[in-house]
Design a protein around this motif. Structure first.
Motif, mmCIF file in Angstrom:
data_model
loop_
_atom_site.group_PDB
_atom_site.id
_atom_site.type_symbol
_atom_site.label_atom_id
_atom_site.label_comp_id
_atom_site.label_asym_id
_atom_site.label_seq_id
_atom_site.Cartn_x
_atom_site.Cartn_y
_atom_site.Cartn_z
ATOM 1 N N ILE A 13 0.991 -1.135 0.211
ATOM 2 C CA ILE A 13 0.129 0.277 -0.024
ATOM 3 C C ILE A 13 0.447 1.217 0.112
ATOM 4 C CG2 ILE A 13 -1.630 -1.021 1.457
ATOM 5 C CD1 ILE A 13 -0.924 0.655 3.869
ATOM 6 N N ASN A 14 2.590 1.659 0.239
ATOM 7 C CA ASN A 14 2.851 2.191 -0.337
ATOM 8 C C ASN A 14 2.580 3.809 -1.254
ATOM 9 O OD1 ASN A 14 4.485 1.025 2.119
ATOM 10 N ND2 ASN A 14 5.704 0.062 0.988
ATOM 11 N N SER A 15 2.216 2.931 -2.299
ATOM 12 C CA SER A 15 2.391 3.998 -3.157
ATOM 13 C C SER A 15 0.777 4.758 -2.885
ATOM 14 C CB SER A 15 1.591 3.415 -4.602
ATOM 15 O OG SER A 15 0.326 2.299 -4.662
ATOM 16 N N ILE A 16 0.140 3.969 -2.588
ATOM 17 C CA ILE A 16 -1.681 4.847 -1.756
ATOM 18 C C ILE A 16 -1.398 5.815 -0.870
ATOM 19 C CG2 ILE A 16 -3.699 4.663 -0.729
ATOM 20 C CD1 ILE A 16 -3.592 1.637 -2.627
ATOM 21 N N LYS A 51 0.014 11.654 0.864
ATOM 22 C CA LYS A 51 0.881 11.976 1.634
ATOM 23 C C LYS A 51 1.191 13.292 0.819
ATOM 24 C CE LYS A 51 3.515 10.343 4.005
ATOM 25 N NZ LYS A 51 4.787 8.917 4.634
ATOM 26 N N SER A 52 1.695 13.089 -0.467
ATOM 27 C CA SER A 52 1.997 13.824 -1.501
ATOM 28 C C SER A 52 0.974 14.581 -2.004
ATOM 29 C CB SER A 52 2.986 13.532 -2.568
ATOM 30 O OG SER A 52 1.841 13.143 -3.551
ATOM 31 N N GLY A 53 0.021 14.448 -2.127
ATOM 32 C CA GLY A 53 -1.655 14.908 -2.735
ATOM 33 C C GLY A 53 -1.532 15.347 -4.605
ATOM 34 N N PRO A 112 -2.363 18.039 0.888
ATOM 35 C CA PRO A 112 -1.973 17.757 1.700
ATOM 36 C C PRO A 112 -0.757 18.040 2.505
ATOM 37 C CG PRO A 112 -2.764 16.186 0.093
ATOM 38 C CD PRO A 112 -2.635 17.961 -0.502
ATOM 39 N N SER A 113 -0.814 17.964 3.797
ATOM 40 C CA SER A 113 0.525 18.312 4.711
ATOM 41 C C SER A 113 1.230 16.978 4.929
ATOM 42 C CB SER A 113 0.426 18.770 5.686
ATOM 43 O OG SER A 113 -0.551 19.148 6.698
ATOM 44 N N LYS A 173 -5.350 9.404 8.138
ATOM 45 C CA LYS A 173 -5.815 10.383 8.575
ATOM 46 C C LYS A 173 -5.151 11.665 7.732
ATOM 47 C CE LYS A 173 -6.433 10.000 13.476
ATOM 48 N NZ LYS A 173 -6.009 10.345 14.257
ATOM 49 N N LEU A 174 -6.006 12.216 7.181
ATOM 50 C CA LEU A 174 -5.261 13.166 5.902
ATOM 51 C C LEU A 174 -5.368 14.707 6.236
ATOM 52 C CD1 LEU A 174 -4.147 13.508 2.429
ATOM 53 C CD2 LEU A 174 -6.055 13.628 2.838
ATOM 54 N N PRO A 175 -4.253 14.870 7.238
ATOM 55 C CA PRO A 175 -4.509 16.959 7.464
ATOM 56 C C PRO A 175 -3.694 17.339 6.448
ATOM 57 C CG PRO A 175 -2.148 15.679 7.925
ATOM 58 C CD PRO A 175 -3.266 14.362 7.682
#
Length: 123
Positions: free
Chosen positions: A22-25, A30-32, A74-75, A94-96
């Motif tokens: 799931i790393n690519s997801i 994370k990078s948006g 996304p941060s 969680k997506l801040p």
């Protein structure tokens, strides 16, 4: 004792081999950058984001996500829970963002140890 330890190591290794990557997801959220998910999309995906909920193909899902990311930069992205069961799995994250924190739920099927996204819900 050594026999039990070897059995436990073998069992753990087998479980890890069965898990989808799931790393690519995680990195895409994370990078948006949803465009990096194009090879991870199923033929039809259920997408639910604030303001829109629909079943669509992979290209439209990526477009919806990129539109969401352009409004909500996304941060970070943290996987809170992840589980695989045979050929299916899900993750909760969680997506801040600059506009607030969102909860992300993704379900997928596993194909050759790769996660193929079936649904994305951002709330």
């Amino acid at each position: 004792m050594k026999r039990i330890l070897m059995i436990m190591i073998s069992l753990f290794s087998w479980i890890c081999i069965q898990a989808a990557d799931i790393n690519s997801i995680s990195n895409a959220f994370k990078s948006g950058n949803a465009s990096t998910l194009s090879s991870s999309m199923d033929k039809e995906i259920d997408v639910a984001i604030p303001g829109s909920s629909k079943k669509c193909d992979g290209k439209e899902a990526i477009s919806l996500l990129n539109n969401f990311f352009s409004k909500n930069k996304p941060s970070n992205f943290t996987v809170v829970h992840h589980a695989d069961k045979k050929e299916n799995g899900f993750l909760v994250g969680k997506l801040p963002t600059g506009t607030g924190e969102y909860r992300v739920n993704i379900t997928y099927r596993t194909e050759n140890e790769k996660a193929i996204i079936q649904s994305i819900r951002i709330e």
